[in-house]
Design a protein around this motif. Structure first.
Motif, PDB file in Angstrom:
ATOM      1  N   GLY A 158       1.032  -1.009   0.137  1.00 13.65           N
ATOM      2  CA  GLY A 158       0.099  -0.154   0.064  1.00 13.65           C
ATOM      3  C   GLY A 158       0.752   0.954  -0.278  1.00 13.65           C
ATOM      4  N   VAL A 159       2.006   1.228  -0.185  1.00 12.69           N
ATOM      5  CA  VAL A 159       2.687   2.393  -1.238  1.00 12.69           C
ATOM      6  C   VAL A 159       2.816   2.919  -1.083  1.00 12.69           C
ATOM      7  CG1 VAL A 159       5.540   2.914   0.331  1.00 12.69           C
ATOM      8  CG2 VAL A 159       4.599   1.642   1.941  1.00 12.69           C
ATOM      9  N   VAL A 160       3.047   4.227  -2.294  1.00 14.06           N
ATOM     10  CA  VAL A 160       3.501   4.644  -3.246  1.00 14.06           C
ATOM     11  C   VAL A 160       5.071   4.485  -3.873  1.00 14.06           C
ATOM     12  CG1 VAL A 160       2.852   7.121  -4.578  1.00 14.06           C
ATOM     13  CG2 VAL A 160       1.286   6.688  -2.954  1.00 14.06           C
ATOM     14  N   VAL A 161       5.179   4.158  -4.552  1.00 13.23           N
ATOM     15  CA  VAL A 161       6.626   3.332  -5.071  1.00 13.23           C
ATOM     16  C   VAL A 161       7.345   4.438  -6.109  1.00 13.23           C
ATOM     17  CG1 VAL A 161       6.712   1.527  -4.157  1.00 13.23           C
ATOM     18  CG2 VAL A 161       5.713   1.325  -6.254  1.00 13.23           C
ATOM     19  N   GLY A 162       6.121   5.111  -7.269  1.00 15.20           N
ATOM     20  CA  GLY A 162       5.832   6.620  -7.867  1.00 15.20           C
ATOM     21  C   GLY A 162       5.005   6.713  -7.974  1.00 15.20           C
ATOM     22  N   VAL A 163       5.710   8.051  -8.493  1.00 15.12           N
ATOM     23  CA  VAL A 163       4.626   8.859  -8.754  1.00 15.12           C
ATOM     24  C   VAL A 163       5.031   9.686 -10.453  1.00 15.12           C
ATOM     25  CG1 VAL A 163       4.008  11.519  -8.596  1.00 15.12           C
ATOM     26  CG2 VAL A 163       4.128   9.722  -5.861  1.00 15.12           C
ATOM     27  N   HIS A 164       3.878  10.276 -11.102  1.00 15.75           N
ATOM     28  CA  HIS A 164       4.113  10.802 -12.013  1.00 15.75           C
ATOM     29  C   HIS A 164       2.665  11.746 -12.130  1.00 15.75           C
ATOM     30  CE1 HIS A 164       7.528   7.871 -13.731  1.00 15.75           C
ATOM     31  NE2 HIS A 164       6.260   7.278 -13.215  1.00 15.75           N
ATOM     32  N   ARG A 165       3.395  13.218 -12.226  1.00 14.31           N
ATOM     33  CA  ARG A 165       2.489  14.568 -12.745  1.00 14.31           C
ATOM     34  C   ARG A 165       2.343  14.654 -14.322  1.00 14.31           C
ATOM     35  NH1 ARG A 165       0.757  17.260  -7.741  1.00 14.31           N
ATOM     36  NH2 ARG A 165      -0.009  17.729  -8.593  1.00 14.31           N
ATOM     37  N   SER A 166       0.878  15.284 -14.186  1.00 14.18           N
ATOM     38  CA  SER A 166       0.852  15.543 -16.167  1.00 14.18           C
ATOM     39  C   SER A 166       1.339  14.953 -16.936  1.00 14.18           C
ATOM     40  CB  SER A 166       1.512  17.479 -16.303  1.00 14.18           C
ATOM     41  OG  SER A 166       0.676  17.977 -15.057  1.00 14.18           O
ATOM     42  N   VAL A 167       1.273  13.576 -16.971  1.00 14.39           N
ATOM     43  CA  VAL A 167       1.624  12.696 -18.029  1.00 14.39           C
ATOM     44  C   VAL A 167       0.533  12.877 -19.329  1.00 14.39           C
ATOM     45  CG1 VAL A 167       1.541  10.441 -18.767  1.00 14.39           C
ATOM     46  CG2 VAL A 167       1.805  10.741 -16.245  1.00 14.39           C
ATOM     47  N   ARG A 198      -4.632  17.367 -11.644  1.00 16.16           N
ATOM     48  CA  ARG A 198      -4.356  19.028 -12.065  1.00 16.16           C
ATOM     49  C   ARG A 198      -4.021  19.857 -10.545  1.00 16.16           C
ATOM     50  NH1 ARG A 198      -9.185  16.103  -9.687  1.00 16.16           N
ATOM     51  NH2 ARG A 198      -8.627  15.168  -7.412  1.00 16.16           N
ATOM     52  N   PRO A 199      -3.554  21.158 -10.562  1.00 16.12           N
ATOM     53  CA  PRO A 199      -2.777  21.256  -9.003  1.00 16.12           C
ATOM     54  C   PRO A 199      -3.207  20.709  -7.948  1.00 16.12           C
ATOM     55  CG  PRO A 199      -3.846  23.177 -10.653  1.00 16.12           C
ATOM     56  CD  PRO A 199      -4.434  22.147 -10.933  1.00 16.12           C
ATOM     57  N   GLY A 200      -2.529  21.317  -7.387  1.00 14.66           N
ATOM     58  CA  GLY A 200      -2.490  20.737  -5.852  1.00 14.66           C
ATOM     59  C   GLY A 200      -2.242  19.728  -5.251  1.00 14.66           C
ATOM     60  N   LYS A 201      -2.643  18.409  -4.590  1.00 16.86           N
ATOM     61  CA  LYS A 201      -2.105  17.729  -3.542  1.00 16.86           C
ATOM     62  C   LYS A 201      -2.390  16.843  -3.983  1.00 16.86           C
ATOM     63  CE  LYS A 201      -5.104  16.875   0.314  1.00 16.86           C
ATOM     64  NZ  LYS A 201      -4.966  16.664   1.460  1.00 16.86           N
ATOM     65  N   TRP A 202      -1.079  15.272  -4.223  1.00 18.45           N
ATOM     66  CA  TRP A 202      -1.335  14.329  -5.316  1.00 18.45           C
ATOM     67  C   TRP A 202      -0.163  13.498  -3.866  1.00 18.45           C
ATOM     68  CZ3 TRP A 202      -4.251  11.295  -7.028  1.00 18.45           C
ATOM     69  CH2 TRP A 202      -3.676  10.554  -8.099  1.00 18.45           C
ATOM     70  N   TYR A 203      -0.021  12.204  -3.815  1.00 19.53           N
ATOM     71  CA  TYR A 203       0.588  11.561  -3.829  1.00 19.53           C
ATOM     72  C   TYR A 203       1.989  11.540  -3.959  1.00 19.53           C
ATOM     73  CZ  TYR A 203      -3.832   8.852  -3.046  1.00 19.53           C
ATOM     74  OH  TYR A 203      -4.595   8.245  -2.680  1.00 19.53           O
ATOM     75  N   GLU A 204       3.264  11.517  -2.897  1.00 18.67           N
ATOM     76  CA  GLU A 204       4.427  11.636  -3.256  1.00 18.67           C
ATOM     77  C   GLU A 204       4.638   9.833  -2.463  1.00 18.67           C
ATOM     78  OE1 GLU A 204       5.988  14.206  -0.676  1.00 18.67           O
ATOM     79  OE2 GLU A 204       4.438  15.485  -1.446  1.00 18.67           O
ATOM     80  N   ILE A 205       6.605   9.550  -3.466  1.00 18.31           N
ATOM     81  CA  ILE A 205       7.084   8.597  -3.048  1.00 18.31           C
ATOM     82  C   ILE A 205       7.452   8.316  -1.384  1.00 18.31           C
ATOM     83  CG2 ILE A 205       8.827   7.336  -3.494  1.00 18.31           C
ATOM     84  CD1 ILE A 205       9.012   8.670  -6.199  1.00 18.31           C
ATOM     85  N   GLY A 206       6.510   6.808  -1.045  1.00 16.57           N
ATOM     86  CA  GLY A 206       6.791   6.836   0.483  1.00 16.57           C
ATOM     87  C   GLY A 206       5.500   6.649   1.222  1.00 16.57           C
ATOM     88  N   ASP A 207       4.279   7.677   0.836  1.00 20.71           N
ATOM     89  CA  ASP A 207       3.111   8.129   1.300  1.00 20.71           C
ATOM     90  C   ASP A 207       2.644   6.700   1.668  1.00 20.71           C
ATOM     91  OD1 ASP A 207       2.752  10.378   1.504  1.00 20.71           O
ATOM     92  OD2 ASP A 207       1.774  10.303  -0.353  1.00 20.71           O
TER      93      ASP A 207
END
Length: 130
Positions: A66-75, A95-104
């Motif tokens: 359940g841990v985020v291991v990859g993040v891509h914004r605005s693909v 969209r702008p604003g909060k999104w997941y980060e690696i490790g979340d």
């Protein structure tokens, strides 16, 4: 929570859908049944594409814990992404604003066997905030 079919769940109140069927996962955010602003959980999923998308997407790959291991914004449309460590993927229209980060910690996941058969259970309580 309203069940769309035996393979997926759609929570219209919170604005997220859990897609486990092969064709649903392939369609993802392009599915006309999903309203604008919906966050989609694709399970199992470690490889996504944005072919045919009208807009960019934000993507988070999540491992079996359940841990985020990859993040891509605005693909942008027409791309393909893969994360071999992922068991599921979370997407939304970019969209702008909060999104997941690696490790979340993104979700409380069922067992690996359940993921192979389709996701059972509900998503993270705060998913609609993302």
């Amino acid at each position: 929570m309203m069940t769309r079919n035996k393979e997926s769940m759609l929570d219209c109140q919170r604005g997220f859908a859990i897609l486990t069927g092969l064709f649903e996962r392939m369609r993802g955010l392009k599915d006309p049944a999903l309203r604008a602003g919906t966050t989609v959980v694709l399970a199992p999923c470690r490889d996504i594409h944005t072919v045919g998308m009208a807009e960019a997407v934000d993507v988070a790959f999540v491992d079996k814990g359940g841990v985020v291991v990859g993040v891509h914004r605005s693909v942008p449309p027409g791309r393909r992404l893969r994360c071999i460590r992922a068991k599921l993927t979370i997407e939304r229209a970019s969209r702008p604003g909060k999104w997941y980060e690696i490790g979340d910690r993104a979700l409380a996941l069922p067992s690996s066997e359940s993921l192979e058969q389709g996701l059972e259970g509900e998503g993270h309580e705060n998913m609609s905030d993302l």
